[in-house]
Write an enzyme that holds these catalytic residues in place. Structure first.
Site, PDB file in Angstrom:
ATOM      1  N   HIS A   6       0.819  -1.205   0.000  1.00 28.17           N
ATOM      2  CA  HIS A   6       0.000   0.000   0.000  1.00 28.17           C
ATOM      3  C   HIS A   6       0.855   1.259   0.000  1.00 28.17           C
ATOM      4  O   HIS A   6       1.925   1.305   0.612  1.00 28.17           O
ATOM      5  CB  HIS A   6      -0.911   0.025   1.229  1.00 28.17           C
ATOM      6  CG  HIS A   6      -2.124  -0.851   1.107  1.00 28.17           C
ATOM      7  ND1 HIS A   6      -3.063  -0.670   0.114  1.00 28.17           N
ATOM      8  CD2 HIS A   6      -2.560  -1.897   1.861  1.00 28.17           C
ATOM      9  CE1 HIS A   6      -4.030  -1.581   0.264  1.00 28.17           C
ATOM     10  NE2 HIS A   6      -3.738  -2.337   1.307  1.00 28.17           N
TER      11      HIS A   6
ATOM     12  N   CYS B  58       0.305   2.637  -4.797  1.00 27.93           N
ATOM     13  CA  CYS B  58      -0.426   3.828  -5.208  1.00 27.93           C
ATOM     14  C   CYS B  58       0.359   5.091  -4.880  1.00 27.93           C
ATOM     15  O   CYS B  58       1.166   5.117  -3.953  1.00 27.93           O
ATOM     16  CB  CYS B  58      -1.781   3.887  -4.508  1.00 27.93           C
ATOM     17  SG  CYS B  58      -2.949   2.628  -5.038  1.00 27.93           S
TER      18      CYS B  58
END
Length: 449
Positions: free
Chosen positions: A232, A293
């Protein structure tokens, strides 16, 4: 002992990296963008999940329970209580899990070509002499990458949590196999994944920072260091440095999320840069591959290149125009909320124009480095990066694209590598891989590592 517990010696001078100004503790309230706290803390066992992972796809974005952007400050306690003045041993690791890596590396086992490939394949190697640029005659040096090779691979599935991903551990195993066929030795590769049985091989915040210390320890000119992160990623509001200056043209720092981010915080791009770039001598290569991301500038390298091989600059007018376009489309469809959002975005872009330009220049002044650092990231700072399933194996889209290009034709330039990775992803994903560097580069030189 675990990675990183030692001082760095470059040219007879000892340097001890100070981490005191980076204190990112647990959040005190709900995070931005509507992400609420998870139903509970991460599990203590970090064991494998009780059943097969779900078949739907997620992005490698902000996990639930991320931190409030306006509560992060570059101050406070030292990151960890260990003294970095001892020896260093890579952690022992269990045998690889057979269930997670049966297909092998992307781009092999008879997989078809990915279509049109950019570049002629005739590329010059980087020059070995010292380079200079700018009015102050700033010097830097490309790496020949013929010294010692070391790699740190971090893959976090967030097993058993609400933020669970499927591909990162597979990505790490695939990248490891790729590196072993390109001159890296298993004894010089450290893997941190959350399926490990050894506590020091689990990707907690402190373990990641310690392992980075190991990666850069005793680095020398022409060494080749490789860092891979799959997990993440997110953003947090950029904070001014001690002189009141900002270095993010969009106003946000990029971050990665360790397994224990809910209790010990994320790792911000400024800290990654200070540990992985500033500590390196001229001519030492750091190749970083981020599959997460909001990762376009996550290593805070100030020179970003387009698929035309030219430097990118902040385009405030384009961003403002996009806001006006959104407002016009919302007006046509009667979407009053969309009109307000589009106009607000456009006004904000105009207001941020001065700060954006100043931050971009300040970043070049403070983040340009004499070492040879390159970052390949899965998407722009404002984009998400996909966790997908390709060829029957869960994988991150960026890791897959990089390995596919390099396995099918390792003779790439910086530019052709970027173009070919984008070609692979553009048919299925909106994310656009990014290339950044610690100094100006000739994108037509051969990509070596």
């Amino acid at each position: 002992m675990f990675p990183g517990q030692g001082r760095h010696t470059y040219g007879g001078q000892q340097q001890l990296l100070q981490l005191q100004q980076y204190n990112y503790g647990p959040p005190q309230g709900p995070p931005p963008n509507g992400y609420g706290p998870p139903p509970g803390p991460p599990p203590n066992g970090y064991g494998p999940p009780p059943g097969p992972p779900p078949q739907n796809s997620w992005g490698y974005g902000n996990p639930s329970g991320t931190q409030s952007s306006n509560q992060q400050r570059y101050q406070g306690q030292q990151s960890g209580q260990q003294n970095y003045n001892g020896g260093y041993q890579r952690p022992s690791q269990p045998p690889p899990q057979q269930s997670g890596n049966q297909r092998g590396q992307p781009g092999q086992n008879g997989e078809p070509d990915y279509g049109h490939q950019y570049g002629s394949g005739q590329y010059s190697r980087p020059p070995t002499n010292q380079q200079s640029f700018g009015v102050e005659n700033y010097n830097y040096q490309y790496s020949a990458c013929n010294g010692r090779k070391k790699a740190l691979l971090v893959g976090i599935n967030y097993i058993g949590t609400a933020n669970e991903l499927r591909g990162p551990i597979n990505d790490v195993n695939n990248v490891e196999q790729f590196l072993l066929t390109h001159g890296f030795k298993s004894d010089d590769i450290v893997k941190l994944t959350d399926d490990q049985r050894v506590q020091r091989a689990i990707p907690t915040r402190q373990n990641i920072l310690d392992a980075i210390q190991w990666l850069v320890k005793d680095a020398r000119p022409n060494d080749s260091l490789f860092f891979h992160y799959s997990g993440h990623g997110g953003q947090t509001e950029d904070q001014p440095d001690q002189y009141g200056n900002y270095d993010e043209d969009d106003g946000y720092d990029e971050v990665i999320y360790p397994l224990d981010f809910q209790t010990n915080g994320f790792i911000v791009d400024d800290l990654l840069h200070d540990m992985m770039v500033k500590t390196l001598p001229p001519g030492c290569r750091m190749t970083a591959l981020f599959d997460s991301c909001h990762s376009g500038s996550v290593l805070d390298l100030p020179y970003m290149y387009s698929t035309k091989g030219v430097l990118k600059e902040p385009n405030v007018m384009k961003e403002a125009g996009q806001g006006l376009l959104q407002a016009a489309m919302s007006y046509a469809t009667g979407n009053s909320a969309g009109i307000f959002k589009g106009l607000s975005s456009s006004v904000k872009s105009f207001m941020n124009q001065g700060r954006s330009s100043q931050a971009n220049e300040y970043s070049k002044q403070t983040k340009t480095a004499a070492c040879d650092a390159i970052s390949l990231s899965g998407c722009k700072d404002d984009q998400t990066s996909a966790d997908s399933s390709i060829g029957g194996q869960a994988t991150g889209a960026m890791s897959y694209a990089f390995l596919t290009v390099m396995n099918q034709n390792p003779n790439q330039s910086y530019l052709s590598l970027l173009q070919n990775m984008r070609t692979i992803l553009q048919s299925k994903y909106s994310q656009k891989p990014q290339l950044t560097a610690s100094h100006p580069i000739d994108c037509n030189l051969q990509f070596i590592f």
